[in-house]
Design an enzyme around this catalytic site. Structure first.
Site, PDB file in Angstrom:
ATOM      1  N   GLU A  64       0.846  -1.200   0.000  1.00  0.00           N
ATOM      2  CA  GLU A  64       0.000   0.000   0.000  1.00  0.00           C
ATOM      3  C   GLU A  64       0.879   1.246   0.000  1.00  0.00           C
ATOM      4  O   GLU A  64       1.804   1.349   0.791  1.00  0.00           O
ATOM      5  CB  GLU A  64      -0.915  -0.020   1.240  1.00  0.00           C
ATOM      6  CG  GLU A  64      -1.698   1.247   1.496  1.00  0.00           C
ATOM      7  CD  GLU A  64      -2.580   1.690   0.333  1.00  0.00           C
ATOM      8  OE1 GLU A  64      -3.387   0.875  -0.149  1.00  0.00           O
ATOM      9  OE2 GLU A  64      -2.441   2.853  -0.102  1.00  0.00           O
TER      10      GLU A  64
ATOM     11  N   HIS B  31     -25.033  -3.263   0.131  1.00  0.00           N
ATOM     12  CA  HIS B  31     -26.192  -3.242  -0.758  1.00  0.00           C
ATOM     13  C   HIS B  31     -26.915  -4.583  -0.776  1.00  0.00           C
ATOM     14  O   HIS B  31     -26.361  -5.602  -0.388  1.00  0.00           O
ATOM     15  CB  HIS B  31     -25.741  -2.890  -2.177  1.00  0.00           C
ATOM     16  CG  HIS B  31     -25.452  -1.435  -2.363  1.00  0.00           C
ATOM     17  ND1 HIS B  31     -26.422  -0.472  -2.284  1.00  0.00           N
ATOM     18  CD2 HIS B  31     -24.302  -0.777  -2.612  1.00  0.00           C
ATOM     19  CE1 HIS B  31     -25.881   0.720  -2.489  1.00  0.00           C
ATOM     20  NE2 HIS B  31     -24.587   0.564  -2.683  1.00  0.00           N
TER      21      HIS B  31
HETATM   22  C1  FAD Z   1     -19.103   7.980  -3.739  1.00  0.00           C
HETATM   23  C2  FAD Z   1     -19.004   6.504  -3.606  1.00  0.00           C
HETATM   24  C3  FAD Z   1     -20.026   5.776  -2.983  1.00  0.00           C
HETATM   25  C4  FAD Z   1     -19.949   4.407  -2.871  1.00  0.00           C
HETATM   26  N1  FAD Z   1     -20.893   3.758  -2.152  1.00  0.00           N
HETATM   27  C5  FAD Z   1     -20.795   2.415  -2.003  1.00  0.00           C
HETATM   28  C6  FAD Z   1     -21.724   1.716  -1.195  1.00  0.00           C
HETATM   29  O1  FAD Z   1     -22.577   2.318  -0.532  1.00  0.00           O
HETATM   30  N2  FAD Z   1     -21.656   0.366  -1.141  1.00  0.00           N
HETATM   31  C7  FAD Z   1     -20.711  -0.329  -1.834  1.00  0.00           C
HETATM   32  O2  FAD Z   1     -20.714  -1.544  -1.780  1.00  0.00           O
HETATM   33  N3  FAD Z   1     -19.771   0.320  -2.554  1.00  0.00           N
HETATM   34  C8  FAD Z   1     -19.778   1.673  -2.640  1.00  0.00           C
HETATM   35  N4  FAD Z   1     -18.827   2.336  -3.356  1.00  0.00           N
HETATM   36  C9  FAD Z   1     -17.785   1.573  -3.993  1.00  0.00           C
HETATM   37  C10 FAD Z   1     -16.686   1.164  -3.026  1.00  0.00           C
HETATM   38  O3  FAD Z   1     -16.321   2.238  -2.189  1.00  0.00           O
HETATM   39  C11 FAD Z   1     -15.479   0.695  -3.815  1.00  0.00           C
HETATM   40  O4  FAD Z   1     -15.888  -0.252  -4.713  1.00  0.00           O
HETATM   41  C12 FAD Z   1     -14.401   0.077  -2.958  1.00  0.00           C
HETATM   42  O5  FAD Z   1     -14.084   0.899  -1.863  1.00  0.00           O
HETATM   43  C13 FAD Z   1     -13.170  -0.152  -3.786  1.00  0.00           C
HETATM   44  O6  FAD Z   1     -12.191  -0.696  -2.959  1.00  0.00           O
HETATM   45  P1  FAD Z   1     -10.747  -1.006  -3.512  1.00  0.00           P
HETATM   46  O7  FAD Z   1     -10.039  -1.723  -2.455  1.00  0.00           O
HETATM   47  O8  FAD Z   1     -10.855  -1.628  -4.844  1.00  0.00           O
HETATM   48  O9  FAD Z   1     -10.119   0.426  -3.795  1.00  0.00           O
HETATM   49  P2  FAD Z   1      -9.304   1.391  -2.830  1.00  0.00           P
HETATM   50  O10 FAD Z   1      -9.942   1.514  -1.529  1.00  0.00           O
HETATM   51  O11 FAD Z   1      -9.035   2.621  -3.595  1.00  0.00           O
HETATM   52  O12 FAD Z   1      -7.970   0.597  -2.598  1.00  0.00           O
HETATM   53  C14 FAD Z   1      -6.917   0.644  -3.533  1.00  0.00           C
HETATM   54  C15 FAD Z   1      -5.653   0.944  -2.784  1.00  0.00           C
HETATM   55  O13 FAD Z   1      -4.567   0.838  -3.677  1.00  0.00           O
HETATM   56  C16 FAD Z   1      -3.600   1.773  -3.331  1.00  0.00           C
HETATM   57  N5  FAD Z   1      -2.739   2.004  -4.477  1.00  0.00           N
HETATM   58  C17 FAD Z   1      -3.059   2.599  -5.634  1.00  0.00           C
HETATM   59  N6  FAD Z   1      -1.992   2.641  -6.441  1.00  0.00           N
HETATM   60  C18 FAD Z   1      -0.979   2.056  -5.782  1.00  0.00           C
HETATM   61  C19 FAD Z   1       0.384   1.807  -6.096  1.00  0.00           C
HETATM   62  N7  FAD Z   1       0.912   2.178  -7.258  1.00  0.00           N
HETATM   63  N8  FAD Z   1       1.161   1.193  -5.166  1.00  0.00           N
HETATM   64  C20 FAD Z   1       0.643   0.833  -3.982  1.00  0.00           C
HETATM   65  N9  FAD Z   1      -0.636   1.040  -3.632  1.00  0.00           N
HETATM   66  C21 FAD Z   1      -1.440   1.644  -4.535  1.00  0.00           C
HETATM   67  C22 FAD Z   1      -4.432   2.971  -2.955  1.00  0.00           C
HETATM   68  O14 FAD Z   1      -3.709   3.880  -2.147  1.00  0.00           O
HETATM   69  C23 FAD Z   1      -5.616   2.349  -2.242  1.00  0.00           C
HETATM   70  O15 FAD Z   1      -5.450   2.313  -0.849  1.00  0.00           O
HETATM   71  C24 FAD Z   1     -18.866   3.720  -3.438  1.00  0.00           C
HETATM   72  C25 FAD Z   1     -17.830   4.436  -4.043  1.00  0.00           C
HETATM   73  C26 FAD Z   1     -17.883   5.823  -4.081  1.00  0.00           C
HETATM   74  C27 FAD Z   1     -16.732   6.576  -4.611  1.00  0.00           C
END
Ligand code: FAD
Ligand code: FAD
Lengths: 496, 414
Positions: A33, A51
Site C-alpha cells: 500500500e 447493498h
Molecule cells: C461515492 C461513492 C459511494 C460508494 N458507495 C458504495 C456503497 O454504498 N456500497 C458499496 O458496496 N460500494 C460503494 N462504493 C464503492 C466502493 O467504495 C469501492 O468499490 C471500494 O471501496 C473499492 O475498494 P478497492 O479496495 O478496490 O479500492 P481502494 O480503496 O481505492 O484501494 C486501492 C488501494 O490501492 C492503493 N494504491 C493505488 N496505487 C498504488 C500503487 N501504485 N502502489 C501501492 N498502492 C497503490 C491505494 O492507495 C488504495 O489504498 C462507493 C464508491 C464511491 C466513490
C-alpha cells in the site's frame, strides 16, 4: 515451497483478498500500500452501504450481480467474526410518482433473479409506518431488509489486523512503480522500497488499477474517476430509521438519505464524471453539494439548517471501461490477476471478491491450496469508552488510569482507547503517525467540534508513543505534518 | 461506583468556574471543582498576551497570570478539585438532589450535589460549519487549536497564514503568528466592519496586515497541505458578488469565525436555550430553567472580557448559596427583559427587582450618538457609539427594576 503473492492496494478489496488467502498454508501473502495506513483510497469515502444486490443487471454486469449478493451474505458473518461496527436496518427505495412503481417492479424482479431474499413492495401506509418523516407525497417503496451499513475504514482495518494475525505481511508507504515480467510470467514488483519477489501479483489498486495493469503490459481497460459528494450533520438531528433511496434512474442509484452508523444524518452522493487524470481530486464543490442538498430534499424535506453540518466530503468511484468488475487471471501474463474497476457495489462485494480470487488461483493458475490447521477467524475490536458501563470503566482504570481520561469530548473517546489504537497501528506496520489513523480507529475528532479540542491532545500522544516531536505528527501521512517546527523555528530562520 | 457528596459542583475550571468555586467556598459551601484539561484555567493558560483583568484586578495581566491568581486562591482555600475529569451527565432528581457523573484517571464517579454551577466555556466554529469547500488537508486550524499548539505545546503551525474572521481571537492570533516570524497575508471578514475590540483592530496596522471587510473564504485547495484559498467579495446582504473571486497562496488557514456556548449537558436535561445567545435562559442569579443549576462565563453567553466572566461566576456562586439556604430562589414575580430596536441579545432574561443586576447585551449593527433606552422604567443612557464587537454591560438598580410591571424593554435609539 510457498507461493509468493503480492496484493497491490490495501483497500477493502485488497484487504479482503489478503484475509481469504491467509487461510492457506502454501501461500506467503504480501499486502502493498502506498499510503501511510490502510483503507485511505476509495474505501475511505463512500456511502458505506452493504447493498442488497437487486440493482445490478445480471445480463449487463454479471460479475457485479453475482458478487454483490454473495458479499452481502458474507458480510453478515464477517462483521461478527471481526467485530466491525455495523447495522442491518434495511433499505427503502421510495416511489414519488406512479411511474416509479414500474421501476420498483423491475428492481424486485431483478433482485429475485439475483437471489435477494425478503424483498417486497410496500404501500404508502406501511412506508409511513416505517419512516414517518419521509416526503409526505411518497406513494410507497421497495423494501429490502438485508441492506445494512458498516464503518468502511474500520472494516478495512479489522480485516487487515486479522490478516496480519494470520501471517500476512503489510508494506505501507510502499508504492508500486513497475511489475517485472519475464517470459510471460510475473516475477515481482518494483517499489520505492525496492523489489518484492512474487509468483502471483494481484492488482487491487482501486482508481489506479489501469495504471498497474499497464505496468504488466495489459491495457484493454481504463478507469475514470466519478465523484460523489456528501454532507454529514451534527448529532441529535433526526434522520431516517432505514436507508432511503429515491427510485433510481438509468444513470444513478441516486442520492441516499441515511443515519450513518455513528448516528449522524448523512446525505449523498451525486455523480460527477471527472477527466481521467483527476484521480486524486477528492475536493468538495459548491455545485456538487448543492445538487446533493436539492436531491436529498426530494425524499427528506426536513433537512436541518446548513450550519448544522459537521463535515462535507467527496469520494471517487473507479469506473471501468464496460462498467462491470474486471476480475480475472490475465492469460498473456502468467500469475497476474486483475481485480479492477471495483466501483459500487465494491464495498459490499469485497468478501466475495476475496473468494473469487481464491478460486481463480486454484482454477486458472492451477495452484492447489492447502488450508492451515490453525487459522484464526476472529479479531477483537479496541476498547471504546462510549460503550462502557461505569463499573467497566473502574475496572479498566485500575489497570491503566488512561481509560478514565476523556480525550475526544464529542464522541467520548478515552486516552486508553487512543493508546490501544496506536498499538494496533504499530501492529500492522504504520510508520508515520497520523491523526487520521487514530480517528478511523477510535472516532476521535469526528464529532460536533471536529477535533478543535482533542486534535492537539492526540498529536501529543502520537508524538510520545512514536518518539518524535509533535510537529512531525501528520494529519494524513507524509506531507501533511501538523507543524513546521518548534514555535521559534521561523525566528531562527531555519524553516525551509 | 464511587460516590461523593458536595453542596455545589462547579463544572469547568476556566475563569468562570474558578471564580464561582472560590466565591462559593468563601460563602462556606462545600465545593467540588471539575475540569477535563490537564490543568485549571480553561483557555487562559494559552492566552499569553496581556489584556486580562483590567476591570477585575485593575491591572493588565496575561491570561496565565490572571488564571494563576484564581488557581492560587483555589489552593489556599483547599477547594477540592479534579483535573482530567470530564463530566458526562447531569441528572436532576429533585431541586436539592442532583447528580453529576464524571470520569477521570481515578475512575468514574457520581457526585450528589444540591446545586450545580455550569461553566464549560465555548467551542469554536470550524471550517465545515461556515461552508468552506475544497480539500480536507493539513494546515486548517481553528484559532484556539493553533493557540494551544503554539503556546501550550510550542509547535509552529505554518509560515504563510490567512485568518478567517476579525474577532478578537482572530486578531490576537494574527499578532501571535506575526511575532513568531510568520507572514500573515490577510484577515478576511464577512461583515462590513471588524469583529474585534478597537484595541485589537490596531494590531493590523502595527503589523501591516491587510484586512478584507465584506469578504469571505469559500474554498481551500491543496494536495496534502493547504496551498491556496479562494476569497470572494459580498454585498450588503452578504451575498457573493460574481466575478470578484481571487486566490491567496498560503499554507495555513486559521478559522476564527465565532464561538458557540457548550450546553449539551444542559439541553440533555431540558434546560431552555436562548437562540440569540446559544446559552441558557437565566434569571438575575444566572439560574437556568432547571432550579439549582446556575451558569456563568462563555457557556452563558460569549464574553469579550474575562473580567465579566469572573463576575458571572461569582454571581452564580451567590445564586447557589441563596438556593441552598432557601431551598429555591425566592422571588415573587419575574420581570422579562425584552429586546427592542438593535438589540441582538440581552442577559439575564428574567429580573426579580429584588437585586441590582448587570445586563450584558450586544447590538445588531454599529450606531453612533445613540440613547440606550429602557422605556418602562424611564432609564436613558447616552452612548457615543455601540458596536456588535463590544458587549454592553449596564447596571440596573433594584428600585428601578421594581418599577416595571411585567417587562422591561432594552432598545437603542438615535
Ligand atoms: C461515492 C461513492 C459511494 C460508494 N458507495 C458504495 C456503497 O454504498 N456500497 C458499496 O458496496 N460500494 C460503494 N462504493 C464503492 C466502493 O467504495 C469501492 O468499490 C471500494 O471501496 C473499492 O475498494 P478497492 O479496495 O478496490 O479500492 P481502494 O480503496 O481505492 O484501494 C486501492 C488501494 O490501492 C492503493 N494504491 C493505488 N496505487 C498504488 C500503487 N501504485 N502502489 C501501492 N498502492 C497503490 C491505494 O492507495 C488504495 O489504498 C462507493 C464508491 C464511491 C466513490
Ligand atoms: C484567543 C483568545 C484571546 C482572548 N483574549 C482576551 C483578552 O485579551 N482579555 C480578556 O479579558 N479576555 C480574553 N479572551 C476571553 C476569555 O479568555 C474568555 O472569555 C474566558 O476564558 C471564558 O471563560 P470560561 O470560564 O467561560 O470558559 P473557558 O476558559 O473556556 O473554560 C471552560 C472550562 O471548562 C472545561 N469543561 C468544559 N466542559 C467540561 C466538562 N463536561 N467536564 C469538565 N470540564 C469541562 C474546559 O476544559 C475548560 O477548561 C480571549 C479568548 C481567546 C480564545
Amino acid at each position: 515451497m510457498k507461493t509468493k503473492v503480492a496484493i497491490i492496494g490495501a483497500g477493502i478489496v485488497g484487504a479482503s483478498i489478503a484475509r481469504v488467502l491467509s487461510k492457506y498454508e502454501n501461500l506467503e501473502v504480501h499486502l502493498i500500500e502506498k499510503e501511510a495506513d490502510v483503507g485511505w483510497g476509495v474505501s475511505k469515502a463512500n456511502t458505506a452501504l452493504i447493498h442488497g444486490g437487486y440493482d445490478d443487471d445480471p445480463d449487463k454486469y454479471p460479475m457485479r450481480a453475482k458478487l454483490c449478493i454473495r458479499g452481502n451474505r458474507l458480510w453478515h458473518q464477517w462483521v461478527k467474526e471481526l467485530e466491525i461496527p455495523h447495522i442491518w436496518n434495511g433499505a427503502l427505495i421510495v416511489a414519488l410518482k406512479d411511474e416509479d412503481f414500474d421501476e420498483l417492479e423491475r428492481l424486485l424482479e431483478r433482485g429475485q433473479r439475483n437471489g435477494v431474499p425478503e424483498m417486497r413492495i410496500i404501500d404508502r401506509e406501511e412506508l409511513f409506518h416505517l419512516e414517518p418523516n419521509v416526503n409526505p407525497n411518497a406513494l410507497g417503496a421497495l423494501w429490502v431488509p438485508i441492506v445494512g451499513q458498516i464503518g468502511p475504514i474500520p472494516a478495512v482495518i479489522a480485516i487487515v489486523e486479522n490478516a496480519v494475525a494470520n501471517g500476512v505481511k503489510v508494506h505501507l508507504e510502499t508504492e508500486v512503480r513497475g511489475i517485472k515480467v519475464e517470459n510471460g510470467e510475473v516475477k515481482g514488483i518494483e517499489t520505492n522500497n525496492g523489489f518484492i519477489e512474487a509468483d502471483i501479483v494481484i492488482n487491487a489498486a482501486g482508481l489506479y488499477a489501469d495504471e498497474i495493469s499497464k505496468m504488466a503490459g495489459i491495457d484493454y481497460f481504463e478507469i475514470h474517476p466519478r465523484k460523489g459528494e456528501y454532507w454529514i450533520f451534527d448529532e441529535g438531528i433526526p434522520g431516517p430509521n432505514h436507508v432511503l433511496f429515491p427510485t433510481p434512474t438509468p444513470i444513478s442509484k441516486g442520492v441516499v438519505v441515511t443515519t450513518e452508523i455513528s448516528g449522524h444524518l448523512m446525505i449523498g452522493p451525486n455523480a460527477q464524471d471527472l477527466p481521467k487524470d483527476y484521480k486524486d481530486d477528492t475536493s468538495t464543490t459548491r455545485e456538487g453539494l448543492e445538487e446533493v442538498w436539492r436531491k436529498a430534499q426530494e425524499i427528506w424535506p426536513n433537512l436541518p439548517p446548513r450550519w448544522k453540518v459537521i463535515r462535507t466530503f467527496a469520494g471517487l468511484r473507479p469506473e471501468p471501461t464496460g462498467g462491470d468488475f474486471i476480475i480475472k487471471a490475465e492469460e498473456e501474463v502468467q500469475g497476474f490477476i486483475n481485480v479492477a474497476g471495483i466501483r459500487s457495489p465494491g464495498l459490499t462485494s469485497a468478501p466475495a471478491i476475496g473468494y473469487e480470487v481464491r478460486d481463480i488461483i486454484e482454477r486458472d493458475l492451477g495452484i492447489k491450496l492447502k488450508e492451515k490447521e490453525k487459522w484464526n477467524p476472529y479479531r477483537k475490536e479496541i476498547t471504546h469508552f462510549f460503550m462502557l458501563q461505569p463499573t467497566q470503566i473502574n475496572e479498566l482504570v485500575k489497570k491503566n488510569p488512561a481509560y478514565g481520561r476523556i480525550v475526544c469530548r464529542c464522541n467520548k473517546v478515552s486516552e486508553g482507547d487512543v493508546l490501544e489504537a496506536i498499538e494496533r497501528m504499530k501492529f500492522i506496520g504504520v510508520k508515520t503517525p497520523s491523526v487520521d489513523s487514530v480517528k478511523f480507529r477510535t472516532k476521535a475528532t469526528s464529532g460536533t467540534c471536529q477535533g478543535s479540542f482533542c486534535k492537539v491532545v492526540i498529536i501529543n500522544l502520537l508524538a510520545r508513543e512514536y518518539g518524535i516531536p509533535p510537529w512531525k505528527v501528520t494529519l494524513k501521512g507524509k506531507g501533511s505534518e501538523i507543524g513546521i517546527g518548534d514555535v521559534k523555528v521561523l525566528l531562527r530562520g531555519e524553516a525551509q | 461506583m464511587n460516590t461523593l457528596q458536595y453542596d455545589v459542583v462547579v463544572i469547568g475550571g476556566g475563569p468562570a468556574g474558578l471564580a464561582a468555586a472560590v466565591k462559593a467556598k468563601e460563602y462556606g459551601l462545600n465545593v467540588l471543582l471539575l475540569d477535563e484539561n490537564e490543568y485549571l484555567g480553561g483557555i487562559l493558560p494559552q492566552c499569553i498576551h496581556p489584556g486580562f483583568g483590567i476591570h477585575y484586578f485593575r491591572e493588565e495581566l496575561t491570561g496565565p497570570e490572571f488564571s494563576h491568581r484564581f488557581v492560587q486562591r483555589v489552593k489556599d482555600l483547599k477547594i477540592d478539585y479534579f483535573v482530567k475529569a470530564r463530566v458526562l451527565e447531569i441528572k436532576n432528581y429533585s431541586d436539592l438532589e442532583k447528580i453529576v457523573a464524571f470520569t477521570s484517571p481515578e475512575g468514574a464517579f457520581e457526585v450528589w450535589a444540591k446545586a450545580i454551577i455550569y461553566a464549560t466555556g465555548a467551542r469554536e466554529r470550524h471550517a465545515f460549519e461556515i461552508g468552506i469547500v475544497g480539500d480536507r488537508v493539513a494546515g486548517i486550524y481553528t484559532a484556539g487549536e493553533a493557540q494551544t499548539l503554539m503556546d501550550i505545546y510550542g509547535v509552529m503551525p505554518g509560515k504563510e497564514v490567512v485568518i478567517v474572521g476579525s474577532g478578537d481571537v482572530g486578531l490576537i492570533m494574527a499578532r501571535r503568528f506575526a511575532l513568531e516570524g510568520a507572514k500573515v497575508k490577510a484577515v478576511i471578514e464577512l461583515m462590513p466592519y471588524p469583529g474585534g475590540l478597537a484595541r485589537n483592530v490596531m494590531i493590523l496596522r502595527d503589523f501591516n496586515i491587510p484586512l478584507y471587510l465584506s469578504h469571505k473564504v469559500v474554498e481551500v485547495r491543496g494536495k496534502k497541505r493547504v496551498e491556496k484559498v479562494k476569497v470572494v467579495k459580498v454585498d450588503e446582504n452578504l451575498r457573493e458578488i460574481p466575478g470578484t473571486e481571487f486566490w491567496i497562496e498560503c499554507d495555513t488557514i486559521i478559522i476564527s469565525a465565532g464561538l458557540i456556548p457548550q450546553v449539551k449537558l444542559l439541553t440533555d436535561i431540558g434546560v431552555e436555550i436562548d437562540p440569540a445567545t446559544g446559552g441558557p435562559v437565566v434569571n438575575d442569579l444566572l439560574e437556568t430553567t432547571v432550579p439549582g443549576i446556575f451558569v456563568a462565563g462563555n457557556s452563558l453567553l460569549i464574553n469579550d472580557l474575562v473580567d465579566y466572566v469572573a463576575e458571572q461566576g461569582e454571581l452564580a456562586a451567590y445564586g447557589a448559596k441563596l438556593f441552598i439556604e432557601n431551598g429555591g430562589i425566592p422571588a415573587e414575580k419575574w420581570i422579562k427583559l425584552e429586546k427592542g430596536n438593535n438589540i441582538r441579545l440581552a442577559v439575564p432574561h428574567y429580573l426579580s427587582g429584588k437585586r441590582d443586576v448587570y445586563i450584558y447585551a450586544r447590538v445588531r449593527k454599529p450606531m453612533e450618538n445613540v440613547v440606550l433606552n429602557f422605556p418602562e422604567i424611564d432609564r436613558k443612557i447616552r452612548l457615543p457609539v455601540v458596536r456588535p464587537a463590544e458587549m454592553l454591560r449596564i447596571r440596573l438598580r433594584k428600585e428601578e427594576i421594581a418599577k416595571a410591571r411585567d417587562k422591561i424593554t432594552m432598545e437603542v435609539v438615535q
